[in-house]
Each structure stands twice: as structure tokens, then as C-alpha cells.
Scaffold this active site. Sequence first.
Site, PDB file in Angstrom:
ATOM      1  N   ASP A 136      20.543  34.738  28.599  1.00 12.10           N
ATOM      2  CA  ASP A 136      21.413  35.476  27.667  1.00 12.10           C
ATOM      3  C   ASP A 136      20.829  35.583  26.265  1.00 12.10           C
ATOM      4  OD1 ASP A 136      23.238  35.701  29.747  1.00 12.10           O
ATOM      5  OD2 ASP A 136      24.253  33.839  29.208  1.00 12.10           O
TER       6      ASP A 136
ATOM      7  N   LYS B  72      17.986  39.880  26.389  1.00 13.56           N
ATOM      8  CA  LYS B  72      16.882  40.574  27.074  1.00 13.56           C
ATOM      9  C   LYS B  72      17.238  42.033  27.339  1.00 13.56           C
ATOM     10  CE  LYS B  72      17.087  37.553  30.387  1.00 13.56           C
ATOM     11  NZ  LYS B  72      18.050  36.599  29.825  1.00 13.56           N
ATOM     12  N   GLY B  73      18.503  42.260  27.769  1.00 12.19           N
ATOM     13  CA  GLY B  73      18.923  43.621  28.096  1.00 12.19           C
ATOM     14  C   GLY B  73      18.733  44.555  26.912  1.00 12.19           C
TER      15      GLY B  73
ATOM     16  N   ALA C 152      22.522  37.434  36.990  1.00 16.40           N
ATOM     17  CA  ALA C 152      22.132  37.964  35.678  1.00 16.40           C
ATOM     18  C   ALA C 152      23.197  38.927  35.162  1.00 16.40           C
ATOM     19  CB  ALA C 152      20.808  38.694  35.780  1.00 16.40           C
ATOM     20  N   GLY C 153      23.343  38.977  33.854  1.00 21.60           N
ATOM     21  CA  GLY C 153      24.188  39.977  33.225  1.00 21.60           C
ATOM     22  C   GLY C 153      23.484  40.427  31.963  1.00 21.60           C
ATOM     23  N   HIS C 154      22.952  41.637  31.972  1.00 20.18           N
ATOM     24  CA  HIS C 154      22.195  42.144  30.827  1.00 20.18           C
ATOM     25  C   HIS C 154      23.014  43.234  30.150  1.00 20.18           C
ATOM     26  CE1 HIS C 154      18.222  40.711  32.869  1.00 20.18           C
ATOM     27  NE2 HIS C 154      19.065  39.741  32.628  1.00 20.18           N
TER      28      HIS C 154
ATOM     29  N   THR D  66      26.854  30.520  38.944  1.00 16.12           N
ATOM     30  CA  THR D  66      27.662  31.732  38.834  1.00 16.12           C
ATOM     31  C   THR D  66      28.408  32.010  40.141  1.00 16.12           C
ATOM     32  OG1 THR D  66      25.827  33.097  39.567  1.00 16.12           O
ATOM     33  CG2 THR D  66      26.019  32.750  37.191  1.00 16.12           C
TER      34      THR D  66
ATOM     35  N   GLN E 143      17.506  35.511  33.578  1.00 15.62           N
ATOM     36  CA  GLN E 143      17.692  34.101  33.222  1.00 15.62           C
ATOM     37  C   GLN E 143      16.742  33.722  32.079  1.00 15.62           C
ATOM     38  OE1 GLN E 143      17.556  34.781  36.971  1.00 15.62           O
ATOM     39  NE2 GLN E 143      19.653  35.239  36.468  1.00 15.62           N
TER      40      GLN E 143
ATOM     41  N   ASP F  82      22.143  38.144  13.042  1.00 16.76           N
ATOM     42  CA  ASP F  82      23.406  38.329  12.325  1.00 16.76           C
ATOM     43  C   ASP F  82      24.428  37.231  12.638  1.00 16.76           C
ATOM     44  OD1 ASP F  82      23.130  39.749  14.876  1.00 16.76           O
ATOM     45  OD2 ASP F  82      25.227  40.296  14.607  1.00 16.76           O
TER      46      ASP F  82
ATOM     47  N   SER G 296      16.416  41.558  16.056  1.00 15.20           N
ATOM     48  CA  SER G 296      17.623  42.306  16.370  1.00 15.20           C
ATOM     49  C   SER G 296      18.774  41.780  15.527  1.00 15.20           C
ATOM     50  CB  SER G 296      17.915  42.173  17.866  1.00 15.20           C
ATOM     51  OG  SER G 296      19.197  42.682  18.153  1.00 15.20           O
TER      52      SER G 296
END
Length: 422
Positions: free
Chosen positions: A13, A16-17, A39-41, A129, A223, A331, A411
Amino acid sequence: MANTILVGAQWGDEGKGKVIDVLTEQADVVVRYAGGNNAGHTVLVGRIKYVLHLVPSGILRRGKLCVIGNGVVVDPVSLVEEIQTLRRLGVRVGENLVVSETAHVVFPYHRELDAQREVLKGKHRIGTTKRGIGPAYGDKAARVGLRVIDLVNPERLEEKLRLRIRENNEVLRALGAKPLSFRRVFDDYRRAGEFLKPFVGNTVILLHEMMQRGKDILFEGAQGTFLDIDHGTYPYVTSSNTTAGGACTGSGVPPHRMDRVVGVMKAYTTRVGEGPLPTEHAEIADMLHAMGREFGATTGRPRRCGWFDAVATHQAAMVNGLDEVAVTNLDGLDTMETIKVCIAYRRGRERFDYVPNDAQVLAECEPVYAEFEGWRTPTSGARRWKDLPAKARAYLRAIAELTGARLSLVSVGPGREQTIFV
Ligand code: GDP
Ligand code: IMO
Ligand code: MG
């Protein structure tokens, strides 16, 4: 752009996405090489938030070829759903997506076993997960897995699946879980196989053809380094090689064709699931959660949060051979008065400048911190390096230097435009 491997340098997390989406602009092909729908991007394009699980994030840009490589484990029912969701959101998914015929398939008994094992482990659970990832890679290694090539051949699927369901139902019964109906699983998977058939191909040959034609490939890691089955905080890891080496084995592109490795890391640290996290700190977790940030993209669980751990990222730079680092979520630290960075671990009188292999030892380590003065200015509007407050630039330079790789991207928000090339 040349062939680029992008990996997570922490515990997943890292953003990467978002970075993949930015770098895809200069690539021709984007390849997922490991993991599955654990995975969750997240990619934000304009006002639309896309969360990708199996489909490479490159799908959001027109004219890019997306490949699900042999190293991935594919839950076909979930993949069909993901494709349909993307199409509903107006994303074109057709010949631009190719799924490796040698990728292994995740079945409902994998998910069920994943869940049962977690229950059995009790307080030693991994916090998976529950997507069946561990049991699916387990079957691959034990040479009893079914591959996508089997999924799209109904006769073969029927024969192999019948045997697998018989064996796994014995195990599930012994664990006190409900056995599965062969007929129901077979019907669902045959249907998914039929839907996916046009997407399936020999991706090794395809990728080599692409390279011969001079195309640039971006390898999308899933990951993170410390969730790697070999290099992570075992057993609190996932079941694949998430690190740069996995890009070769998980795609069939050899090491000497890789031109650069980019590590993505947050300006702080997060982890979802169990296992040691030396810099974990309630103050930073509460602050981020109060802002509505750091909730899992796949399971919605609140992520554990801590200060930036340079011991870990330095090791990530070693193991992955990081040429560059991309720092995200700068940020997130905008309001902090003092920012800490872990530069070593201490356990009693022992001092470590690397990550100890014993998860229990790591859990007993106390971080040794260096302190930085916070910039206390919003950074999300910055678009160029010189727009950033001097204290933020100093912090970024310091964490890149401690990691041991060149800072190439920062970013400052989830949007495409909130990106600074250094
Ligand atoms: P991945 O699994 O590495 O792709 O990361 P996730 O998508 O699971 O989690 C990263 C989260 O941070 C997502 O919600 C992104 O939209 C968000 N994100 C990425 N970069 C930034 C950033 O620089 N600032 C902010 N505020 N959010 C970001
Ligand atoms: P992305 O690609 C963060 C974690 C789980 C658990 C451990 C094992 O979005 O960065 P698994 O289901 O793989 O057997 O779970 O790994 N985990 C992740 N954590 N990001 C991920 O993916 C993850 N994929 C797995 O929380 O601790
Ligand atoms: Mg994620």
C-alpha cells in the site's frame, strides 16, 4: 522508458497504483507478476477512483497492453467482476488485456482453507486478506494446482476439479467447515473460464515479441518487500516473491533485460494485518485515520501506521537493487510539528542496522530515531520541486539518502497531477 520494475519498498500500500499510473504514460506494456486479488491498487483519474486487484493499473490509459503474468494467482470469478466493473466505468478492456495460461487459479477451497487456518492460528494469525492466496500458492508448489490453461478447457477442468474438491472437502470436514458442492464450483468456474478464454494467451512469447519490437515494459509489483515470502517478516508475509526477482520468474523476462528498479515508499510507514512494525505509533495513526486516510483498499481494515523506517527501506534497496525511489503521501505529514525517522533498532544492548530475520526479535526491537522539523504547510498543491517547503525537501533528501537510492518522484496527493518529478 526502458524496462522498469516497480516494487513496494515497505509493507504494501505504498501508493504503487498511483505511481504505476503516472509511469505508464511512458510505457507500452504493463505486467503484473505476483500476488492475486489480495492486492488493491488505487488510482484516481479526475473524480473517478479505481481500485484494481488483478488487472494491471495500466488499463486506465489507452493503447497500453496489460498482462497478468504467470507468477500471479488468478481468482477467475473475481477477475470477471473486475473487468465488468471497469467496463461499467467506461474503461476499455479487450485485446489490451492478456492473461497468462500458466498462471495458477484460486478456488473457493483455497479461500475456505485460508479462513480456517487463520481461525486455528488464533493469536498467531497472519491477518490475511482471506482471498485464498496462501493455499493457492501452496498447491502450485505441491504441483496439484490448476492453471488458467485448465480453466478454459471444460473437460479438463471437470476432471481435475472433481479430484481437488474431493480431497479438499475431506480437509474442510476435518476442520469442521462446510464441504463444497462440486457442481456449484464447476458451474461458476466453467462460466468464468468461458468469459476469460479470449483474454488467455502465452504471455512469455508475447512479452518477448514486444521486446523484439522495441516496446518498453513496466512491471507492476504487488504487496511490498517485507511481505515477500523469502525476504519479508516471515511468517507474517504473503506467499509470493513480491521483490524485484519475482518480476523475472513471474513474467519470463530475464534479469539482463531489466533496465531499472523503482521502489515506492510512503513518507511514513503503514502495515495492514499482523506482524512486527517497529515504528508503529498511535499518534500518527490517529492523525491519519481522523483525516479518513489509511484504510485498506481490499478489505477496508484500518492500516497500522508509524514513522518512516529507514532500516527497512535501506534493506529494501539492497534486496531489490533499487535505482530510484518514489516517495508518496508526503502531504500526510504536513501538520506534524516533529517528524521521526528510524535509523536503527535497539533490543536490550544489541543494535541492528538491518532487519533481523526472526519476527519475534524484530517485534522486541525499539526504534532509534532521528528527528526532523516539520514544515507545517500544505504540500498537496506543489507541482515542482521548488514549490515544496525547504524543510520538506530536506526531509525527502534525507530519507532517500538513508535508503540509498536516488529520489526520482514525489507524490503529494492521490491525483495524477499531484506528482513532482525530481
Ligand atoms: P498500492 O497498493 O501500493 O497501490 O496503494 P493503495 O492504493 O492500496 O494505497 C495507497 C493510498 O494512498 C490510496 O488511497 C491512494 O489513492 C493514496 N495515495 C497515493 N499517493 C498519495 C499521495 O501522495 N497523497 C495522498 N493523500 N494519497 C495518496
Ligand atoms: P498491495 O498490492 C498490504 C498482507 C495481508 C496480510 C499478509 C498476508 O495493495 O500493496 P495474504 O492475503 O496475501 O495471504 O495476506 O499480507 N497483504 C497486503 N498488505 N497491501 C497488499 O497489497 C497486501 N496483500 C497482502 O494484510 O498481512
Ligand atoms: Mg494496496
